[in-house]
Design an enzyme around this catalytic site. Structure first.
Site, PDB file in Angstrom:
ATOM      1  CB  THR A  29     -18.473 -66.848  29.263  1.00 59.30           C
ATOM      2  OG1 THR A  29     -19.419 -66.897  30.328  1.00 59.30           O
ATOM      3  CG2 THR A  29     -18.665 -65.578  28.453  1.00 59.30           C
ATOM      4  CG  ASP A  30     -14.287 -70.187  30.293  1.00 59.58           C
ATOM      5  OD1 ASP A  30     -14.453 -69.082  30.878  1.00 59.58           O
ATOM      6  OD2 ASP A  30     -13.215 -70.498  29.760  1.00 59.58           O
ATOM      7  CG  PHE A  31     -14.490 -71.582  35.137  1.00 57.80           C
ATOM      8  CD1 PHE A  31     -13.583 -70.922  35.958  1.00 57.80           C
ATOM      9  CD2 PHE A  31     -14.005 -72.462  34.176  1.00 57.80           C
ATOM     10  CE1 PHE A  31     -12.226 -71.139  35.815  1.00 57.80           C
ATOM     11  CE2 PHE A  31     -12.640 -72.688  34.042  1.00 57.80           C
ATOM     12  CZ  PHE A  31     -11.748 -72.020  34.860  1.00 57.80           C
TER      13      PHE A  31
END
Length: 147
Positions: free
Chosen positions: A25-27
């Protein structure tokens, strides 16, 4: 081989469950778009493995001439996001077989909702990277009942 890790063959092709981890995932906890390519690759690899034509067998020539598959073209459509901790279903099916290529339809879904659709053209290559015809045994194994 632990076949549970490789998903399952179906009448249409293959299904593989994939859990989304933090690394995917991203942030914000949404799956980074490039990670879907990893999930699709796992689906294709495990589809081959359960059909008895894993990458080692292909390269060894135990199913005919030594060969490998290389993705030549991929069209991918991102329809909905996936998020951390979800379990997704990667589906793979053979759409068309040719002498030197395979066309596959793949999707990634969550609880029946399609998140990603991909059409993949895979070329057959020699260990040296040159195009070649697929050995008859591999064609037979990959041919779906409905073709």
């Amino acid at each position: 081989m632990n076949s549970e890790l490789a998903g399952r063959l179906t009448d249409e092709g293959h299904e593989l469950d994939v859990r989304i981890y933090f690394e995917d995932t991203d942030f914000s906890g949404v799956v980074y778009h490039a990670r879907y390519l990893h999930f699709l690759e796992r689906g294709r690899s495990d589809f081959l493995r359960l059909k008895g034509i894993g990458h080692r067998q292909l390269m060894s020539g135990s199913l005919g001439n030594p060969m490998a598959f290389a993705v030549r073209k991929m069209e991918i459509e991102f329809l909905r996001p996936a998020r951390i901790d979800e379990v997704l279903l990667v589906s793979t099916r053979t759409r068309q077989l040719g002498g030197a290529r395979v066309l596959l339809d793949q999707s990634i879904s969550r609880d029946g909702e399609v998140l990603v659709e991909a059409q993949v053209k895979v070329a057959v290559i020699s260990p040296e990277g040159r195009p070649m015809r697929m050995p008859k045994r591999v064609l037979e194994v990959l041919a779906p009942e409905t073709l």
